[in-house]
Design an enzyme around this catalytic site. Structure first.
Site, PDB file in Angstrom:
ATOM      1  NE  ARG A 136      -4.612  -1.893   1.912  1.00  0.00           N
ATOM      2  CZ  ARG A 136      -3.708  -2.805   2.653  1.00  0.00           C
ATOM      3  NH1 ARG A 136      -2.855  -3.314   3.193  1.00  0.00           N
ATOM      4  NH2 ARG A 136      -5.296  -3.618   2.891  1.00  0.00           N
ATOM      5  CE  LYS A 158      -0.562  13.929 -13.964  1.00  0.00           C
ATOM      6  NZ  LYS A 158      -0.837  14.683 -15.609  1.00  0.00           N
ATOM      7  CD  GLU A 200       6.564  16.881 -21.273  1.00  0.00           C
ATOM      8  OE1 GLU A 200       6.226  17.748 -21.098  1.00  0.00           O
ATOM      9  OE2 GLU A 200       6.159  15.838 -22.163  1.00  0.00           O
ATOM     10  CE  LYS A 250       5.764  17.381 -13.880  1.00  0.00           C
ATOM     11  NZ  LYS A 250       5.776  17.038 -14.149  1.00  0.00           N
ATOM     12  CD  GLU A 260      -4.060  16.085 -14.652  1.00  0.00           C
ATOM     13  OE1 GLU A 260      -4.114  16.669 -16.021  1.00  0.00           O
ATOM     14  OE2 GLU A 260      -3.240  15.281 -14.191  1.00  0.00           O
ATOM     15  NE  ARG A 264       0.677  17.273 -11.817  1.00  0.00           N
ATOM     16  CZ  ARG A 264       0.979  16.599 -10.833  1.00  0.00           C
ATOM     17  NH1 ARG A 264       1.239  16.755  -9.523  1.00  0.00           N
ATOM     18  NH2 ARG A 264       1.853  15.157 -11.281  1.00  0.00           N
ATOM     19  CG  ASN A 268      -2.058  17.366 -18.688  1.00  0.00           C
ATOM     20  OD1 ASN A 268      -1.843  16.605 -18.282  1.00  0.00           O
ATOM     21  ND2 ASN A 268      -3.450  17.222 -17.631  1.00  0.00           N
ATOM     22  CG  HIS A 271       1.336  15.436 -22.474  1.00  0.00           C
ATOM     23  ND1 HIS A 271       1.401  16.849 -22.391  1.00  0.00           N
ATOM     24  CD2 HIS A 271       1.667  14.557 -21.691  1.00  0.00           C
ATOM     25  CE1 HIS A 271       2.335  17.049 -21.830  1.00  0.00           C
ATOM     26  NE2 HIS A 271       3.131  15.779 -21.785  1.00  0.00           N
ATOM     27  CG  HIS A 275      -1.743  11.946 -23.902  1.00  0.00           C
ATOM     28  ND1 HIS A 275      -2.388  11.015 -23.291  1.00  0.00           N
ATOM     29  CD2 HIS A 275      -0.249  11.709 -23.494  1.00  0.00           C
ATOM     30  CE1 HIS A 275      -1.368  11.589 -22.209  1.00  0.00           C
ATOM     31  NE2 HIS A 275       0.151  11.741 -23.033  1.00  0.00           N
ATOM     32  CG  HIS A 288       5.613  11.855 -24.258  1.00  0.00           C
ATOM     33  ND1 HIS A 288       4.006  11.402 -23.722  1.00  0.00           N
ATOM     34  CD2 HIS A 288       5.922  12.136 -22.815  1.00  0.00           C
ATOM     35  CE1 HIS A 288       3.754  12.209 -23.290  1.00  0.00           C
ATOM     36  NE2 HIS A 288       4.366  12.792 -22.768  1.00  0.00           N
TER      37      HIS A 288
END
Length: 399
Positions: A136, A158, A200, A250, A260, A264, A268, A271, A275, A288
């Site tokens: 956990r 993330k 990026e 960042k 997010e 935040r 993206n 993205h 994606h 990517h």
């Protein structure tokens, strides 16, 4: 909260940028040769001699840096072992994470143990997710070895894996205890991967740092033809600055919005449609960063169509993407598949897809009123009219 950058000692000392989260703040340490001090840095976090550490890496990175990482950890008295996994984007699956869990079981990792992610964004995402889910949640340290991971993926917590229906649909937020960036590891990075990371960096300029964007333009102008498409063209001094400023950008956003919920989402930028390209072209076919570059070009075109920013700023963005040797035309994809893929995006809220759209160099808005017609007309404008691949096509080896 803000991210604070501090430098101790001489100009050659590592630079430390703090991610100032209220519950789990952590440092991003940037400096050439810092990999050799990995054990020292981990011990400074409070991990005592005898702590079990699992280093997760991939074959290429292991060849160059695996032994050094293990040696540094063991010199600090830590009981370190390594797991080498295949880590292409097509291997970023729950099955690969299960291999990390298996290794954690064999090594008998405890709640006070540590996983170290040594590699690019794919290794970082999977090792981070494994750490988030083993017992956990145990600690993770990110040691990125690609430009993309250094400036983006390793910072912010993330973690996750891909699902056949979309990228990163399975995951968790799990902040690292430390991000250790050694620019020297970029010496073995293929140029294509370096270019992918520059996407990026350009993103940070568009979403919130007009000075960074202008500095990138100036650097590209100083080297006509070479642009920003290789580490050699960028140079060590500018590279260090890009690493620090991107990490600080960042860190500021993550500190203000850890999970997010609002701000935040600007990270993206590029993205959402990027994606789509990754998913429909097949994971790993387009890197990517290459997909993000295409996505930024498309987002800029949508912003022009909606009257949010100027054609001149879009031209500046496209020129900088091209200077970094990155693609900025839309690949041949089925329109219905594109729209279906967008609806499966994790950023959909109540059936409405949120886009990050630029309003000026250094400023963006989050919009949920982009219509399907606008999306399709925009990507049509960015699709090459000729069937033959041009220099800015999303070719596997652009630039």
């Amino acid at each position: 909260m803000s991210a604070a950058a501090t430098t101790a000692g001489s100009a050659c000392s590592p630079r430390t940028i703090r991610v100032e989260l209220s519950a789990n703040p952590y440092p991003v340490v940037i400096g050439a040769g810092s990999l050799a001090r990995l054990g020292e840095q981990v011990a400074a976090l409070g991990f005592k001699a005898g702590t079990k550490v699992l280093v997760v890496t991939n074959p290429d990175v292991d060849t160059h840096y695996g032994a050094a990482a293990l040696a540094s950890l063991r010199e600090a008295g830590l009981v370190a072992e390594r797991l080498v996994i295949e880590a292409g984007e097509d291997r970023k699956t729950p099955a690969t994470v299960a291999l990390i869990h298996d290794a954690a079981f064999r090594q008998k990792l405890e709640r006070g143990s540590l996983i170290v992610a040594l590699g690019g964004g794919v290794v970082g995402d999977m090792a981070g997710f494994a750490a988030a889910t083993w017992l956990r949640g145990i600690a993770v340290v990110q040691v990125p070895t690609t430009l993309l991971a250094m400036v983006d993926a390793a910072i912010g917590g993330k973690t996750g894996v891909n699902h056949p229906g979309g990228k990163n649909l399975i995951g968790a937020f799990h902040q690292p205890r430390l991000v250790l960036v050694d620019p020297a590891t970029l010496a073995t990075l293929p140029e294509r991967e370096f270019r992918a990371g520059m996407a990026e960096v350009i993103k940070y300029g568009v979403i919130g740092d007009a000075v960074l964007f202008a500095d990138l333009e100036a650097a590209a102008a100083r080297q006509p033809g070479a642009g920003l498409a290789s580490q050699q063209a960028v140079g060590a001094k500018l590279l260090q600055s890009l690493l620090e400023r991107s990490a600080a950008a960042k860190a500021r956003v993550v500190a203000a919005d850890e999970r997010e919920g609002g701000l935040r989402a600007i990270l993206n930028y590029g993205h959402t449609l990027g994606h789509v390209v990754e998913t429909l072209r097949g994971y790993g076919t387009v890197l990517h960063g290459e997909a993000v570059a295409i996505g930024m070009a498309a987002a800029g075109e949508i912003a022009v169509a909606m009257g949010l920013w100027s054609r001149q700023d879009q031209a500046r963005q496209l020129a900088l993407i091209a200077a970094a040797g990155l693609p900025h035309t839309w690949p041949s994809l089925d329109n219905e598949a594109v729209l279906a893929c967008l609806q499966g995006d994790k950023k959909v809220r109540e059936g409405r897809l949120r886009f990050v759209l630029p309003t000026a160099i250094g400023a963006v808005q989050i919009r949920d009123d982009v219509t399907a017609d606008t999306i399709l007309s925009t990507i049509a404008e960015l699709t090459p009219k000729s069937a033959s691949a041009g220099p800015s096509d999303p070719d596997p080896h652009p630039g």
